[in-house]
Scaffold this active site. Structure first.
Site, short mmCIF file in Angstrom:
data_model
loop_
_atom_site.label_atom_id
_atom_site.label_comp_id
_atom_site.label_asym_id
_atom_site.label_seq_id
_atom_site.Cartn_x
_atom_site.Cartn_y
_atom_site.Cartn_z
N ALA A 1 10.34 -2.14 -2.43
CA ALA A 1 10.56 -2.15 -3.88
C ALA A 1 9.60 -1.18 -4.57
CB ALA A 1 10.35 -3.56 -4.44
N PRO A 2 10.03 -0.51 -5.64
CA PRO A 2 11.33 -0.65 -6.31
C PRO A 2 12.46 0.18 -5.70
CG PRO A 2 9.93 0.84 -7.56
CD PRO A 2 9.10 0.35 -6.40
N LYS B 1 11.68 5.24 -1.98
CA LYS B 1 11.86 5.81 -0.64
C LYS B 1 13.15 5.30 0.00
CE LYS B 1 7.00 6.57 -0.56
NZ LYS B 1 6.71 5.73 -1.77
N GLU C 1 11.79 -6.26 0.88
CA GLU C 1 10.67 -6.43 -0.04
C GLU C 1 10.34 -7.92 -0.07
OE1 GLU C 1 8.41 -4.72 -1.96
OE2 GLU C 1 7.75 -6.73 -2.46
N ASP D 1 9.37 -11.90 5.19
CA ASP D 1 8.04 -11.53 5.64
C ASP D 1 8.18 -10.51 6.78
OD1 ASP D 1 5.11 -12.76 5.40
OD2 ASP D 1 5.49 -12.13 7.47
N ASP E 1 5.52 1.71 3.95
CA ASP E 1 4.87 2.31 2.77
C ASP E 1 3.99 1.19 2.20
OD1 ASP E 1 4.38 4.24 0.79
OD2 ASP E 1 5.94 3.38 -0.50
N CYS F 1 -0.63 5.24 -0.89
CA CYS F 1 -0.93 6.15 -2.00
C CYS F 1 -2.43 6.05 -2.30
CB CYS F 1 -0.06 5.88 -3.21
SG CYS F 1 -0.24 4.25 -3.90
N1 SAM Z 1 8.22 1.98 -0.98
C1 SAM Z 1 8.24 1.66 -2.40
C2 SAM Z 1 8.90 2.80 -3.15
O1 SAM Z 1 8.90 3.93 -2.67
O2 SAM Z 1 9.47 2.55 -4.22
C3 SAM Z 1 6.87 1.34 -2.91
C4 SAM Z 1 6.22 0.26 -2.13
S1 SAM Z 1 4.63 -0.26 -2.66
C5 SAM Z 1 3.60 1.01 -2.19
C6 SAM Z 1 4.24 -1.53 -1.53
C7 SAM Z 1 5.16 -2.73 -1.56
O3 SAM Z 1 4.68 -3.68 -0.58
C8 SAM Z 1 5.20 -3.46 -2.88
O4 SAM Z 1 6.53 -3.54 -3.33
C9 SAM Z 1 4.65 -4.85 -2.57
O5 SAM Z 1 5.30 -5.87 -3.27
C10 SAM Z 1 4.89 -4.98 -1.08
N2 SAM Z 1 3.97 -5.93 -0.43
C11 SAM Z 1 2.91 -6.57 -0.97
N3 SAM Z 1 2.33 -7.37 -0.06
C12 SAM Z 1 3.04 -7.25 1.06
C13 SAM Z 1 2.93 -7.84 2.35
N4 SAM Z 1 1.97 -8.71 2.65
N5 SAM Z 1 3.86 -7.50 3.28
C14 SAM Z 1 4.82 -6.59 2.99
N6 SAM Z 1 4.96 -6.00 1.80
C15 SAM Z 1 4.08 -6.31 0.85
#
Ligand code: SAM
Length: 466
Positions: free
Chosen positions: A116-117, A120, A138, A165, A183, A236
Site C-alpha cells: 500500500a498504497p 510499485k 498489505e 501477515d 519495499d 526509502c
Molecule cells: N510499496 C508501497 C508503494 O510503493 O506504494 C509503499 C510501501 S511502504 C514503504 C511500507 C508498507 O509496509 C506500508 O504500507 C506499511 O503499512 C507496511 N507494513 C508495516 N508494517 C509491516 C509489517 N510488519 N509487515 C509487512 N508490512 C508492513
C-alpha cells in the site's frame, strides 16, 4: 506535516552519522522536492500532463512536472491515467525490465509484500503485463483497502490484493513466487525533505527497530520465493543498518547472491561508498528524487518451480457457457481475461488463466483476499449489471455501450456526484447505460432513463474537495 515555514531540524544523530559521510546530503534535504508522475501505458489519454523525462524510466513512461498541481482536480487522475510517484521508486520498473527475462516464464508470479498504497504494485503490473500475476499484499487493513482502490483504478486486471501477515506467505505458499518485492517499512530518512514528521519520528533506536523488523519480514516470506527466484529489497532510507547491512544479511543468512547491472543510469550510487555491489542509492543531492535504496538478490539453487494442477477454489463457481457471451461482449479483443467465475458475494470476476490459478490457491490457503482480477458485475437472467471496476479496466469494450466524453468541469461534477444540471444536463447522456470518459479516459458509468439519469460513480470514492 510541518511546512518549510516551520521546519523541524534534521536530527543531530542523523547529521553526525549518515549525513556526515555524504557531503551535500543535508543541504539537499532543505531544498524543493521534485514532483513526478508515472503514466499508465494501458490508458493513453488525450492532453496528458507534460514535463521532463525521468532518466531511469522508458521514453514516455514518467515525467517530472515543473510544479505540483492539484491532482484531485484533474479528472483523468481518478481514471488511473497516471500515478503520482517518487522518481526514485520508479527504479523498480528499471530493475523489473532487466529481471523479467531471468525469470524465464511467460506468466511470472510476482509478490509485492508491503504494497500500500500501490505505487510499485501498479508499476509491476504494467511492466509484467496482463498475462502475469501480481499478488499485492498489505498487512494493515485500512491501507489494503486504499491499495485495492488504486489497483482497480489502474485497471490492468492482473492483480490480487491480499491483507495478510508476511509469515502466511512463507508458511502456506512455499516456492510459489518467481519474484518478491519487499519495499520495507523503514525509518524514512529519504522522506526528510518532503515529510517533516519523518524527521520528528526518527531516532537511532527506531533505526535499529526498523532494521530488525525488516529482517523478520524478509525471513518470514523467504520460503515463498522459489529456488532461483529473485528478491528485490528496497527502503526509502539512507542508513547502512536498514540498507546494505540488511541486504548483506539476507544474502548471507537466507542464501542468495547479489545481481548487478553495468548500464546503471548516472547519479545512482552503488554500495555505501560506490564500490561494493550491495544495492543502489538514490541520494537527493545527486539525482532528482527523494531518497531510495534497492538491492536485488537471487535465491540460491536455480531449479525451476514445480508446475502441478491447481484445484479450483470451491467458492469460485465457473460461469456457465450460456452466460459467457453476456460477459465477453463487454471486453475488447486485447483483454487477457479467459476464466470467468462467480464468488460467494454473487459478483462475477474475470481472470487470466494464471491469475485464476493463483486466486484459487490463495482462497484454498485461506488468505484474506480483498480484490482480484476484474470485478465485472452481477449476472442477472443472462445479462451483466456492470460493476465500476469494469469501467476502469483498460480493455473494457468501447463498442458495447456509448461513451459520454465530458469536458473537465462536467467530469469533476460527475466525480463529485454533484447535481448541477448546468454542468451535467440530461442531454449529456445517451438513453441507457453510458461509459463516462474525460480526455478518452474512462471514469465510470451513468445510466439515463427517460428525462433523468443515475450517476453510478461509487459514493465512497467521490471527490470531496478540489
Ligand atoms: N510499496 C508501497 C508503494 O510503493 O506504494 C509503499 C510501501 S511502504 C514503504 C511500507 C508498507 O509496509 C506500508 O504500507 C506499511 O503499512 C507496511 N507494513 C508495516 N508494517 C509491516 C509489517 N510488519 N509487515 C509487512 N508490512 C508492513
Amino acid at each position: 506535516m510541518a511546512t518549510t515555514n516551520n521546519p523541524i531540524p534534521l536530527p543531530a544523530a542523523f547529521l553526525e552519522t549518515t549525513a556526515s559521510r555524504l557531503p551535500g546530503l543535508a543541504e539537499s534535504l532543505d531544498s524543493e522536492s521534485p514532483v513526478s508522475i508515472r503514466l499508465n501505458p494501458f490508458k493513453p489519454g488525450r492532453s496528458m500532463p507534460e514535463g521532463r523525462p525521468v532518466p531511469w524510466a522508458e521514453p514516455g513512461e514518467a515525467l517530472y512536472l515543473d510544479s505540483r498541481p492539484l491532482f484531485t482536480a484533474d479528472p483523468v487522475f481518478h481514471g488511473g491515467a497516471y500515478y503520482v510517484q517518487e522518481a526514485g521508486s520508479m527504479f523498480i520498473g528499471w530493475l523489473l525490465r532487466r529481471l523479467l527475462p531471468e525469470l524465464d516464464t511467460p506468466a511470472p508470479r510476482l509478490l509485492d509484500l508491503c504494497a500500500a498504497p500501490g505505487g510499485k504494485t501498479t508499476h509491476l503490473a504494467s511492466i509484467a503485463g496482463p498475462e502475469s500475476v501480481v499478488v499485492a499484499n498489505e498487512v494493515i487493513r485500512t491501507r489494503a483497502k486504499i491499495l485495492a482502490e488504486n489497483v482497480q483504478k489502474w485497471g490492468t486486471g492482473n492483480v490480487a490484493v491480499t491483507s495478510d501477515d508476511p509469515a502466511a506467505f512463507g508458511q502456506r505458499l512455499p516456492d510459489y513466487f518467481d519474484l518478491i518485492l519487499v519495499d520495507a517499512p523503514c525509518s524514512g530518512e529519504g522522506m526528510f525533505r518532503k515529510d517533516h514528521t519523518a524527521r520528528a519520528e526518527w531516532s537511532p533506536d527506531n533505526v535499529q527497530l526498523c532494521a530488525a523488523r525488516q529482517r523478520r519480514i524478509v525471513s518470514d516470506v523467504w520460503e515463498a520465493l522459489r529456488p532461483g527466484g529473485i528478491l528485490i529489497y528496497s527502503t526509502c532510507t539512507f542508513n547502512d543498518a536498514e540498507d546494505e547491512a540488511n541486504a548483506q544479511w539476507i544474502a548471507d543468512e537466507l542464501g542468495g547472491e547479489f545481481l548487478t547491472f553495468d548500464d546503471l543510469p548516472s547519479g545512482i550510487v552503488t554500495g555505501p561508498d560506490g564500490t561494493a555491489p550491495v544495492g543502489w542509492h538514490f541520494y537527493p543531492h545527486r539525482v532528482a528524487s527523494e531518497g531510495f535504496y534497492a538491492a536485488v538478490i537471487r535465491k540460491h539453487d536455480a531449479q525451476h518451480r514445480s508446475g502441478g494442477k491447481v484445484k479450483a477454489a470451491k467458492s469460485l463457481v465457473p460461469v456457465s457457457r450460456a452466460d459467457l457471451g453476456a460477459l465477453t461482449r463487454w471486453l475488447a479483443p486485447e483483454s487477457a481475461l479467459s476464466r470467468f467465475a462467480t464468488g460467494r458475494d454473487g459478483m462475477t470476476y474475470g481472470f487470466s488463466e494464471a491469475l485464476h490459478d493463483t486466486v484459487s490457491t490463495l482462497l484454498n490457503g485461506h488468505f484474506t483476499l480483498l480484490y482480484s482480477g476484474v470485478q465485472l458485475g452481477t449476472l442477472i437472467r443472462g445479462e451483466l449489471k456492470p460493476e465500476h471496476a469494469l469501467a476502469l479496466y483498460y480493455a473494457v469494450s468501447r463498442k458495447a455501450i456509448p461513451a459520454a466524453d465530458l469536458p473537465e468541469a462536467a467530469a469533476l461534477e460527475y466525480l463529485r456526484k454533484g447535481t448541477s444540471t448546468e454542468l451535467l444536463p440530461v442531454s449529456t447522456f445517451a438513453p441507457g447505460l453510458n461509459l463516462v470518459t474525460c480526455r478518452d479516459i474512462a471514469l465510470g458509468w451513468a445510466k439515463r432513463i427517460g428525462n433523468r439519469y443515475n450517476n453510478l460513480y461509487p459514493a465512497p470514492w467521490r471527490i470531496l474537495h478540489y
